[in-house]
Write an enzyme that holds these catalytic residues in place. Sequence first.
Site, PDB file in Angstrom:
ATOM      1  CE  LYS A  81      -4.370   1.199   0.220  1.00  0.00           C
ATOM      2  NZ  LYS A  81      -5.476   0.501  -0.455  1.00  0.00           N
ATOM      3  N   GLY A 185     -23.264   4.279  -5.883  1.00  0.00           N
ATOM      4  CA  GLY A 185     -22.125   4.799  -6.632  1.00  0.00           C
ATOM      5  C   GLY A 185     -21.568   3.790  -7.622  1.00  0.00           C
ATOM      6  CG  ASP A 206     -26.031   7.625  -2.493  1.00  0.00           C
ATOM      7  OD1 ASP A 206     -25.323   6.804  -3.083  1.00  0.00           O
ATOM      8  OD2 ASP A 206     -25.618   8.765  -2.142  1.00  0.00           O
TER       9      ASP A 206
HETATM   10  P1  NAD Z   1     -18.495   5.748  -4.875  1.00  0.00           P
HETATM   11  O1  NAD Z   1     -17.840   6.939  -4.255  1.00  0.00           O
HETATM   12  O2  NAD Z   1     -18.606   5.651  -6.351  1.00  0.00           O
HETATM   13  O3  NAD Z   1     -19.981   5.586  -4.297  1.00  0.00           O
HETATM   14  C1  NAD Z   1     -20.275   5.672  -2.930  1.00  0.00           C
HETATM   15  C2  NAD Z   1     -21.721   6.155  -2.799  1.00  0.00           C
HETATM   16  O4  NAD Z   1     -22.074   6.086  -1.429  1.00  0.00           O
HETATM   17  C3  NAD Z   1     -21.932   7.604  -3.236  1.00  0.00           C
HETATM   18  O5  NAD Z   1     -23.075   7.669  -4.085  1.00  0.00           O
HETATM   19  C4  NAD Z   1     -22.170   8.351  -1.904  1.00  0.00           C
HETATM   20  O6  NAD Z   1     -23.079   9.456  -2.054  1.00  0.00           O
HETATM   21  C5  NAD Z   1     -22.773   7.265  -1.064  1.00  0.00           C
HETATM   22  N1  NAD Z   1     -22.617   7.433   0.376  1.00  0.00           N
HETATM   23  C6  NAD Z   1     -21.539   7.897   1.057  1.00  0.00           C
HETATM   24  N2  NAD Z   1     -21.776   7.838   2.377  1.00  0.00           N
HETATM   25  C7  NAD Z   1     -23.010   7.294   2.534  1.00  0.00           C
HETATM   26  C8  NAD Z   1     -23.800   6.965   3.642  1.00  0.00           C
HETATM   27  N3  NAD Z   1     -23.365   7.172   4.894  1.00  0.00           N
HETATM   28  N4  NAD Z   1     -25.039   6.435   3.438  1.00  0.00           N
HETATM   29  C9  NAD Z   1     -25.494   6.223   2.185  1.00  0.00           C
HETATM   30  N5  NAD Z   1     -24.781   6.529   1.076  1.00  0.00           N
HETATM   31  C10 NAD Z   1     -23.549   7.052   1.262  1.00  0.00           C
HETATM   32  O7  NAD Z   1     -17.712   4.500  -4.261  1.00  0.00           O
HETATM   33  P2  NAD Z   1     -17.604   3.024  -4.895  1.00  0.00           P
HETATM   34  O8  NAD Z   1     -16.460   2.974  -5.819  1.00  0.00           O
HETATM   35  O9  NAD Z   1     -18.955   2.591  -5.319  1.00  0.00           O
HETATM   36  O10 NAD Z   1     -17.158   2.201  -3.606  1.00  0.00           O
HETATM   37  C11 NAD Z   1     -18.094   1.918  -2.580  1.00  0.00           C
HETATM   38  C12 NAD Z   1     -17.378   1.177  -1.441  1.00  0.00           C
HETATM   39  O11 NAD Z   1     -16.823  -0.042  -1.935  1.00  0.00           O
HETATM   40  C13 NAD Z   1     -16.211   1.934  -0.813  1.00  0.00           C
HETATM   41  O12 NAD Z   1     -16.131   1.613   0.564  1.00  0.00           O
HETATM   42  C14 NAD Z   1     -15.005   1.378  -1.527  1.00  0.00           C
HETATM   43  O13 NAD Z   1     -13.829   1.487  -0.742  1.00  0.00           O
HETATM   44  C15 NAD Z   1     -15.417  -0.060  -1.685  1.00  0.00           C
HETATM   45  N6  NAD Z   1     -14.754  -0.751  -2.798  1.00  0.00           N
HETATM   46  C16 NAD Z   1     -14.840  -0.249  -4.036  1.00  0.00           C
HETATM   47  C17 NAD Z   1     -14.221  -0.929  -5.080  1.00  0.00           C
HETATM   48  C18 NAD Z   1     -14.278  -0.405  -6.490  1.00  0.00           C
HETATM   49  O14 NAD Z   1     -13.832  -1.132  -7.389  1.00  0.00           O
HETATM   50  N7  NAD Z   1     -14.820   0.781  -6.727  1.00  0.00           N
HETATM   51  C19 NAD Z   1     -13.516  -2.122  -4.840  1.00  0.00           C
HETATM   52  C20 NAD Z   1     -13.470  -2.629  -3.540  1.00  0.00           C
HETATM   53  C21 NAD Z   1     -14.094  -1.930  -2.527  1.00  0.00           C
END
Ligand code: NAD
Length: 350
Positions: A81, A185, A206
Amino acid sequence: MLTFDELLDTWDGETAVIRRDRESGAWIFICIHSTRRGPAGGGTRMKVYDTRSEAFHDALRLSAAMTRKLSIAGLPFGGGKAVIAVPEIPSGDERRALFLRYADLIESLGGTYRTSSDMNTGEADMDVIGERTGYVFGRSVAAGGSGSPAPPTAVGVCHGIRASLRHVSGSDDLTGRIVVVQGAGGVGSPLADLLASAGASVIVTDLDPDRAAAVAGRVGGTVLPPDRLHDVDCEVYAPCAVGGTLSVETVPQLRCRIVAGSANNQLAEPEAADLLNARDILYAPDYVINGGGAISLVGVEQLGWTGAEVDEALSGIGDTLRQIYERADAAGTSTSAAADVLADERLLAP
Ligand code: NAD
């Protein structure tokens, strides 16, 4: 705050690199936790920290978590990391110059550490890094990468939800199952599509009401205000927004049979895993169920997998969860503890 000695004592990794970036005032920490199964992979987090030791601590502990995540996914990679601790999040030419210098640092490590995006870094930054080093995943398709890992992450989560349903009810049929997707998201949105097209009844919540409404409208689901998350009964709660949603305060409020979503670091404290177990709520350990993005990036960009090979590896997430659930039942432990044991076994396997 931990002393420097205490910080190092928390970590059983291999190599930590600390670079002062004089031009920007940033400090860069690259932690290579394990190269036992292959080069160390893990994203680059950019963040404003109160102290440098806090930034270093983040890099150390996240690198160890990557070792487990990549070993349990069966990938020939170790964990690493990087954290770039900045005085403020840069943009424009300053940002580009910082990522070029950072890329030179990655290149100097000779491939022992390979990066991708994480908090506050994205595809465009990976493209910049790719101008100086090949040790980068997640560049744009135009720059030769495989694009966003979010859609394959959603596919992996869907496999995980099915495996979890099968474990609690004997069937992985999604027809009529009520699933609350928290976060509409990058991952939550395609996950809602997959669930709805398999017949599930999807409830979307959301912080951004427009985003929730758009996704719910598209999949024929309903919207739940975020503050009413614990007011509805559902089979599956899929946290796909932020970490820390499972705590000793929130677990008693859950009205679901299964917790299975993509968010990282869902357990606010280790005790929450035992509490889930005691309440007979099946928890899909986050670093197992959300490995689809990493599997796809490594598979496509490093191992030259075909689409069919990626699909097979993504469905393997369901198989791994099944093993974890069976072991947790047999040993009477939390699924989180069973996952850690399996990850360590896969890490040490010859
Ligand atoms: P993103 O930022 O695209 O979407 C997150 C969504 O959650 C946003 O629409 C935001 O408005 C909403 N949000 C934030 N806080 C909130 C809350 N308290 N209640 C309800 N909605 C809330 O993020 P993403 O890429 O979709 O990732 C989502 C999660 O999955 C994160 O924790 C990320 O670390 C994890 N993750 C993502 C990936 C990836 O490939 N994108 C891979 C592994 C893990």
